[in-house]
Design an enzyme around this catalytic site. Sequence first.
Site, short mmCIF file in Angstrom:
data_model
loop_
_atom_site.label_atom_id
_atom_site.label_comp_id
_atom_site.label_asym_id
_atom_site.label_seq_id
_atom_site.Cartn_x
_atom_site.Cartn_y
_atom_site.Cartn_z
N HIS A 1 0.84 -1.20 0.00
CA HIS A 1 0.00 0.00 0.00
C HIS A 1 0.87 1.25 0.00
O HIS A 1 1.89 1.29 0.72
CB HIS A 1 -0.91 0.03 1.22
CG HIS A 1 -1.74 -1.20 1.38
ND1 HIS A 1 -2.62 -1.65 0.42
CD2 HIS A 1 -1.81 -2.10 2.40
CE1 HIS A 1 -3.20 -2.75 0.84
NE2 HIS A 1 -2.73 -3.05 2.03
N ARG B 1 -1.25 -4.66 -6.32
CA ARG B 1 -1.09 -6.11 -6.35
C ARG B 1 0.21 -6.44 -7.07
O ARG B 1 0.40 -6.12 -8.24
CB ARG B 1 -2.30 -6.74 -7.06
CG ARG B 1 -2.42 -8.24 -6.88
CD ARG B 1 -3.68 -8.77 -7.57
NE ARG B 1 -4.90 -8.24 -6.98
CZ ARG B 1 -5.75 -7.45 -7.61
NH1 ARG B 1 -5.51 -7.07 -8.87
NH2 ARG B 1 -6.83 -7.00 -7.01
N GLU C 1 -2.09 -0.41 8.27
CA GLU C 1 -3.06 -1.33 8.85
C GLU C 1 -2.43 -2.21 9.91
O GLU C 1 -1.21 -2.26 10.05
CB GLU C 1 -3.68 -2.20 7.75
CG GLU C 1 -2.68 -3.09 7.01
CD GLU C 1 -3.30 -3.76 5.80
OE1 GLU C 1 -3.21 -5.00 5.71
OE2 GLU C 1 -3.84 -3.05 4.93
N HIS D 1 3.29 -7.55 1.77
CA HIS D 1 2.61 -8.49 2.66
C HIS D 1 1.60 -9.35 1.91
O HIS D 1 1.17 -9.00 0.81
CB HIS D 1 1.90 -7.75 3.80
CG HIS D 1 0.85 -6.78 3.32
ND1 HIS D 1 1.16 -5.50 2.91
CD2 HIS D 1 -0.49 -6.91 3.17
CE1 HIS D 1 0.06 -4.88 2.55
NE2 HIS D 1 -0.97 -5.71 2.70
#
Length: 323
Positions: A102, A197, A119, A177
């Site tokens: 991200h 992605r 996150e 991740h």
Amino acid sequence: MNQLLKFKPILKEKVWGGEKLKNYLNKESELKNIGESWEISDVKENASVVSNGTLKGKDLKELILEHKSSLVGAKVYSKFRDKFPVLIKFVDAKKPLSVQVHPNDKLALKRHNSLGKTEMWYVMQADKEASIIVGFQKEVNSKTYLHHLKNKSLTDILNIDKVKKGDVYFIPTGTVHAIGAGVLFAEIQQTSDITYRIYDWDRPNSDGTYRELHTEEALEAIDYSAKESYKTNYTKQQNSSSEIVSCPYFTTNVLPLMGKIALNHSDKDSFVIYICVDGDVEFKYQNQVEKLKKGETILVPASIKELEIFSEKHSELLEVYIK
């Protein structure tokens, strides 16, 4: 605001999703392969709708526009204005998620007019040998990374951890991740749906096509450094909130509960969210009583400072707010 708020979950079908959100967290849906349950969301076209009380049917965006700092806190409102700053999810990975990254706030703003996506994950259940990918084993550069990506050997340089119930991982922007098969977790993140992605295990969709990869976009977003350990260490204390993670975007505490305790949030200029990750809990504020079962979430507006919570058996909550 004078009401504890519960919301209708927004369920998302995913190519990698499974049945645990239905079977383990009792989410009701006709969808198959449910990968995510968005519990509290202000993402565009995915605003959570109130499911209880006199505000039933109103969505989170309406509530912010109407109640502003009474809902989120004066400090939070001055910073985020009419955007609710966190997104709360439950995620079930029956199959491995794609390897992804991200962007940070600066890059996300430049490219997408959006916030970045920091996150954290709290593992609620994990099958035997289930694992996740977080970061690199050792520091690399973009050339080395691209070499392994091209040769489909990316996992040779990525850090892979086996996980179990109660494990916590904090994932700052830029951290490569992926969630492995067999992991169910609660996710707290910035309000953003921007994901690059990197690798999708060469798996086709049901129609034979492949999901889009974002190889070029990811290069500038990736943090190529490495850590000695990526797992977050924390301690628990019965009937007391203990901090797990704190960053500019959210603070998350763990609260193991047995019996009755009084909560006082006078020290906070923020909403407080409770996520039930085990057992079931009863919240009481004035004449309002709300039950929270495992897999459910409740939002305490910033204007509510004192309330009681009770559990007949051992239960566990995650407590989320902004400092």
